[in-house]
Design a protein around this motif. Structure first.
Motif, PDB file in Angstrom:
ATOM      1  N   SER A 186       0.976  -1.028   0.035  1.00 43.98           N
ATOM      2  CA  SER A 186       0.250  -0.262  -0.676  1.00 43.98           C
ATOM      3  C   SER A 186       1.203   1.003   0.045  1.00 43.98           C
ATOM      4  O   SER A 186       1.685   1.170  -0.911  1.00 43.98           O
ATOM      5  N   LYS A 206      -2.372  -1.482  -3.519  1.00 43.86           N
ATOM      6  CA  LYS A 206      -3.637  -1.953  -2.783  1.00 43.86           C
ATOM      7  C   LYS A 206      -4.150  -0.403  -2.702  1.00 43.86           C
ATOM      8  O   LYS A 206      -4.543  -0.284  -1.206  1.00 43.86           O
ATOM      9  N   GLY A 207      -3.209   0.342  -2.666  1.00 44.16           N
ATOM     10  CA  GLY A 207      -3.419   1.981  -2.298  1.00 44.16           C
ATOM     11  C   GLY A 207      -2.436   2.327  -1.384  1.00 44.16           C
ATOM     12  O   GLY A 207      -1.863   2.058  -0.543  1.00 44.16           O
ATOM     13  N   THR A 232      -0.408  -2.927 -11.824  1.00 50.40           N
ATOM     14  CA  THR A 232      -2.409  -2.648 -11.211  1.00 50.40           C
ATOM     15  C   THR A 232      -2.671  -2.559  -9.677  1.00 50.40           C
ATOM     16  O   THR A 232      -1.958  -2.229  -9.288  1.00 50.40           O
ATOM     17  N   THR A 234      -6.379  -2.364  -6.655  1.00 55.50           N
ATOM     18  CA  THR A 234      -7.265  -3.241  -6.451  1.00 55.50           C
ATOM     19  C   THR A 234      -8.680  -2.354  -6.267  1.00 55.50           C
ATOM     20  O   THR A 234      -9.779  -2.643  -6.190  1.00 55.50           O
ATOM     21  N   GLY A 235      -7.750  -1.260  -7.216  1.00 59.56           N
ATOM     22  CA  GLY A 235      -9.095   0.037  -6.988  1.00 59.56           C
ATOM     23  C   GLY A 235      -8.854   1.181  -8.655  1.00 59.56           C
ATOM     24  O   GLY A 235      -7.356   0.772  -8.588  1.00 59.56           O
ATOM     25  N   SER A 236      -9.622   2.059  -8.683  1.00 58.85           N
ATOM     26  CA  SER A 236      -9.319   3.300  -9.635  1.00 58.85           C
ATOM     27  C   SER A 236      -8.649   4.453  -8.758  1.00 58.85           C
ATOM     28  O   SER A 236      -9.105   4.647  -8.031  1.00 58.85           O
ATOM     29  N   ARG A 237      -7.216   5.115  -9.499  1.00 53.53           N
ATOM     30  CA  ARG A 237      -7.370   6.103  -9.325  1.00 53.53           C
ATOM     31  C   ARG A 237      -7.047   6.018  -7.013  1.00 53.53           C
ATOM     32  O   ARG A 237      -7.968   7.136  -6.275  1.00 53.53           O
ATOM     33  N   ILE A 238      -5.807   5.202  -6.668  1.00 51.31           N
ATOM     34  CA  ILE A 238      -6.503   5.273  -5.877  1.00 51.31           C
ATOM     35  C   ILE A 238      -4.594   5.100  -5.188  1.00 51.31           C
ATOM     36  O   ILE A 238      -4.049   5.501  -3.956  1.00 51.31           O
ATOM     37  N   ALA A 261      -4.977   2.251 -11.703  1.00 54.60           N
ATOM     38  CA  ALA A 261      -5.167   2.249 -10.327  1.00 54.60           C
ATOM     39  C   ALA A 261      -3.788   3.635 -10.130  1.00 54.60           C
ATOM     40  O   ALA A 261      -4.273   4.510  -9.109  1.00 54.60           O
TER      41      ALA A 261
END
Length: 340
Positions: A186, A206-207, A232, A234-238, A261
């Motif tokens: 993260s 993982k952000g 890659t 876990t989400g978008s724009r993190i 991400a």
């Protein structure tokens, strides 16, 4: 006929046994100095025991093979244990792990371990090589918790996995090469002052604030170099690609595919406008939905084709981390080629 069949069976069994014992002898005595196996079939049951057995200041390489298993232990390769090779049976099945973290109380000192002391693995000796190994901190999302702390110069990792959350991987003053590796975490999960080249690696975020938190010294030309990598998450724009832990942080992404991400701005100044004048952040030929070339911060640099040509393994690693740097033309592929 029945007697002949039995004799054939016995003969085949003898051949198989001879082949097995010949391979085992070669496996233990020819190719490797030590074998680590939890089931007692090797020379040692823990990696630390094998590290302890390494001759100090040895000019030849000590090769350690690690059989599949989860080895829960804090591992330290001391400064006087150099030229050590650690080869795992399978990257996903050889896991070196522990669960210390920054605020966890150290029973010896009755104080928190701190970020630097939280690592599952400490590589202090120089010229270390690891292949097919997972380095993990299993404490979870509890703040700073290192999977590995690399303090020795000229460390090489091939087909290795680094797993954690915040501050997964730390590199001190020195040089490191990562080939075909997987790194996840993260906030700031790749951090430190090292010159590190990530070649064809996969990064999974993982952000958190940023993937990298470099603290490159001002006199060092190259900090973190990511070439032909893939990001890659876990989400978008993190997350962003990097934020400067210290002034003059140097990070370059070349030919890297980025998922969404990555935030469009790409980079962060760590809430200090003055960092924008010193941070050496650059990209070349980024691709994917996270590339966003028109939305990047204005203070990062887009490399030209000629500038990108300077970011080769040979050029990045040709000098030491000394001040001033000394040319020694270190080539990490020499050790990789020994264990293909």
């Amino acid at each position: 006929m029945k007697k002949i069949a039995i004799l054939k069976y016995i003969f085949l069994c003898l051949l198989v046994s001879q082949s097995f014992f010949a391979q085992t002898a070669k496996f233990k005595k020819g190719k490797y100095n030590f074998v680590v196996a939890q089931d007692g079939s090797g020379d040692y049951k823990t990696v630390q025991e094998a590290f302890n057995a390494v001759t100090k200041l040895k000019s030849e390489r000590t090769v350690i093979f690690v059989k599949s298993g989860t080895y829960k232990e804090v591992i330290t390769l001391e400064a006087d244990k150099n030229n050590v090779t650690l080869i795992g049976e399978d990257m996903d099945k050889v896991i070196l792990t522990f669960d210390n973290y920054s605020s966890k109380i150290n029973p010896v000192t009755n104080k928190g371990y701190g970020t630097g002391g939280s690592s599952s693995c400490f590589i202090i000796g120089a010229d270390f090589y690891a292949k097919n190994i997972t380095f993990e901190n299993s404490s979870g999302a509890v703040g700073q918790a290192l999977a590995i702390s690399i303090q020795g110069d000229k460390a090489v990792f091939k087909n290795c996995k680094f797993s954690g959350f915040q501050d997964t991987m730390y590199g001190a003053d020195g040089r490191q090469y990562f080939k075909d590796c997987y790194i996840e975490g993260s906030t700031d999960f790749i951090f430190g002052s090292s010159t590190a080249f990530f070649d064809n690696c996969k990064l999974y975020t993982k952000g958190g604030s940023a993937i990298t938190a470099a603290s490159t010294k001002e006199y060092i030309n190259f900090g973190y170099v990511f070439n032909n990598c893939k990001i890659t998450g876990t989400g978008s724009r993190i997350t962003t690609l990097g934020r400067p832990w210290r002034p003059y942080a140097a990070v370059a992404f070349l030919n890297t595919e980025m998922s969404d991400a990555i935030k469009p701005a790409g980079w962060d100044n760590w809430r200090k406008v003055e960092n924008e004048a010193t941070a050496r952040y650059s990209e070349y030929n980024s691709s994917g939905t996270g590339a966003s070339p028109t939305e990047r911060v204005k203070w990062m640099k887009n490399l030209t084709a000629d500038q990108a040509k300077l970011y080769t393994v040979e050029n990045v690693f040709k000098t030491t981390y000394a001040n001033p740097p000394v040319i020694d033309n270190w080539n990490p592929n020499k050790v990789i080629n020994l264990y293909k």
